[in-house]
Enzyme design. Structure first.
Site, PDB file in Angstrom:
ATOM      1  N   PRO A  59       1.267  -1.399   0.130  1.00  0.00           N
ATOM      2  CA  PRO A  59      -0.132  -0.226  -0.087  1.00  0.00           C
ATOM      3  C   PRO A  59       1.040   1.624  -0.027  1.00  0.00           C
ATOM      4  O   PRO A  59       1.722   2.138   0.788  1.00  0.00           O
ATOM      5  CB  PRO A  59      -0.934  -0.421   1.448  1.00  0.00           C
ATOM      6  CG  PRO A  59      -1.227  -1.889   1.880  1.00  0.00           C
ATOM      7  CD  PRO A  59       0.618  -1.882   1.319  1.00  0.00           C
ATOM      8  N   GLU A  60       0.498   1.673  -0.527  1.00  0.00           N
ATOM      9  CA  GLU A  60       1.226   2.897  -0.845  1.00  0.00           C
ATOM     10  C   GLU A  60       0.270   4.149  -0.369  1.00  0.00           C
ATOM     11  O   GLU A  60      -0.956   4.402   0.340  1.00  0.00           O
ATOM     12  CB  GLU A  60       2.247   3.209  -2.428  1.00  0.00           C
ATOM     13  CG  GLU A  60       2.376   2.173  -3.052  1.00  0.00           C
ATOM     14  CD  GLU A  60       4.300   2.915  -2.431  1.00  0.00           C
ATOM     15  OE1 GLU A  60       4.268   3.735  -1.718  1.00  0.00           O
ATOM     16  OE2 GLU A  60       4.874   2.163  -3.111  1.00  0.00           O
TER      17      GLU A  60
ATOM     18  N   ARG B 143      23.523  17.321  -3.061  1.00  0.00           N
ATOM     19  CA  ARG B 143      23.454  16.386  -2.672  1.00  0.00           C
ATOM     20  C   ARG B 143      23.952  15.430  -4.296  1.00  0.00           C
ATOM     21  O   ARG B 143      23.548  15.672  -5.420  1.00  0.00           O
ATOM     22  CB  ARG B 143      22.278  15.945  -2.351  1.00  0.00           C
ATOM     23  CG  ARG B 143      21.600  15.979  -1.685  1.00  0.00           C
ATOM     24  CD  ARG B 143      20.339  16.172  -0.987  1.00  0.00           C
ATOM     25  NE  ARG B 143      19.240  16.463   0.423  1.00  0.00           N
ATOM     26  CZ  ARG B 143      19.445  14.983   0.963  1.00  0.00           C
ATOM     27  NH1 ARG B 143      19.743  13.957   1.061  1.00  0.00           N
ATOM     28  NH2 ARG B 143      19.072  15.830   2.545  1.00  0.00           N
TER      29      ARG B 143
ATOM     30  N   ARG C 155       1.235 -10.701   5.774  1.00  0.00           N
ATOM     31  CA  ARG C 155       2.927 -10.589   6.430  1.00  0.00           C
ATOM     32  C   ARG C 155       2.550  -9.814   7.846  1.00  0.00           C
ATOM     33  O   ARG C 155       4.702  -9.651   8.495  1.00  0.00           O
ATOM     34  CB  ARG C 155       3.016 -10.032   5.131  1.00  0.00           C
ATOM     35  CG  ARG C 155       3.290 -10.242   3.655  1.00  0.00           C
ATOM     36  CD  ARG C 155       4.043  -9.877   2.799  1.00  0.00           C
ATOM     37  NE  ARG C 155       5.542  -9.914   3.313  1.00  0.00           N
ATOM     38  CZ  ARG C 155       6.773  -9.300   2.387  1.00  0.00           C
ATOM     39  NH1 ARG C 155       6.143  -9.447   1.397  1.00  0.00           N
ATOM     40  NH2 ARG C 155       7.876  -9.687   3.065  1.00  0.00           N
TER      41      ARG C 155
ATOM     42  N   HIS D 247      -5.741 -13.873   9.539  1.00  0.00           N
ATOM     43  CA  HIS D 247      -4.807 -12.854   9.172  1.00  0.00           C
ATOM     44  C   HIS D 247      -5.663 -11.766   9.606  1.00  0.00           C
ATOM     45  O   HIS D 247      -5.420 -10.778   9.921  1.00  0.00           O
ATOM     46  CB  HIS D 247      -4.086 -12.607   8.136  1.00  0.00           C
ATOM     47  CG  HIS D 247      -3.472 -13.550   7.154  1.00  0.00           C
ATOM     48  ND1 HIS D 247      -2.412 -14.055   8.244  1.00  0.00           N
ATOM     49  CD2 HIS D 247      -3.407 -14.742   6.283  1.00  0.00           C
ATOM     50  CE1 HIS D 247      -1.659 -15.512   7.631  1.00  0.00           C
ATOM     51  NE2 HIS D 247      -2.850 -14.947   6.415  1.00  0.00           N
TER      52      HIS D 247
END
Ligand SMILES: [Zn+2]
Length: 270
Positions: free
Chosen positions: A2-3, A151, A109, A90
């Site tokens: 999931p983002e 950077r 998970r 789960h």
């Protein structure tokens, strides 16, 4: 995984069931998530949910002087159900509301999190070092340019660093860099302010489109209307290795940058 768009979609999906409701019970079936679920989550019981919001990929459910924090981890999802719905494998915890609705967390998970925070949430150890939200006024091309001075690392790693800006996951980083024609390996410190303006706009655009579509990788989030993520069908670069670039027909390439697959066009990304 999931983002940000999936988390935002989840927030919008669960908000109507939670907002203004009294928490009747917190049922923890399995406390072994990424961190052990603390007894402190029981503080929610008997109290009203005053608000819900998202910070990065954390869902914050405001209750009294603090609230519940949920992170979906690698494989977590929330669904709205009732006591008539059988508990599935789960299903690790339930937030039971006085209305009878249950917000149920499933995570094969078990990298997800369920914690209690005390206000202000922004001082929580998981939240205090986070960069700005990409869809807020604090985020802009000028901001990225200023942060990138000196950077030498790849720009793709730079925009995926949550201390710089939150919520730009691997898929969205590849998409945004393709959209503005910046090579993912280019040193972050060697990009002009104008190109950073284009990159910031591309990040906002790709995230907003993904949110409109309910995310990319959403498989089992079932809100009351069961909205799945259709955004995967719109991807311009991600997982298009060997396929012709939509802009210049050059075959797209894949390169591992910062241990993540990056997809780009060698013809028009510089
Ligand atoms: Zn191209």
């Amino acid at each position: 995984m999931p983002e940000l768009p999936e988390v935002e979609t989840t927030l919008r999906g669960i908000s109507p069931a939670l907002k203004g409701e009294i928490v009747r019970e917190i049922r923890v079936r399995n406390a072994s998530l990424r961190w052990p679920v603390p007894d402190a989550v029981q503080q929610a019981c008997g109290r009203q949910v005053s608000g819900l919001r998202r910070r990065a990929k954390y869902l914050l459910i405001e209750i009294g002087s603090g609230g519940l924090l949920i992170h979906l981890g690698m494989s977590g999802s929330l669904r709205i159900c009732s006591d008539e719905d059988a508990v599935r494998k789960h299903d690790h915890f339930d937030i039971v509301l006085a209305s009878g609705a249950i917000v149920r967390f499933n995570d094969p998970r078990r990298f997800g999190a369920f914690l209690w925070w005390e206000a202000p949430a922004e001082q929580h150890v998981l939240l205090r070092d986070l960069g700005p939200e990409p869809l807020s006024d604090d985020f802009s091309g000028e901001y990225l340019w200023l942060k990138s001075r000196g950077r030498r690392g790849p720009v793709k790693n730079f925009i995926m660093d949550g201390r710089i800006v939150v919520g730009v996951g691997n898929i969205y980083a590849s998409e945004a860099l393709f959209m503005c024609g910046i090579h993912p390996s280019r040193a972050a410190g060697r990009i002009s302010p104008a190109r950073y303006r284009a990159l910031a706009a591309a990040i906002v655009d790709v995230l907003e489109r993904a949110i409109r579509h309910g995310g990319t990788t959403l498989r089992d989030y079932s809100s009351s209307d069961g909205t799945p993520g259709y955004f995967a069908q719109e991807l311009l670069a991600y997982e298009r290795e060997g396929l012709p670039c939509f802009r210049c027909d050059t075959p797209m390439r894949r390169k591992v940058i910062g241990q993540r697959s990056s997809y780009y066009c060698p013809g028009c990304q510089r």
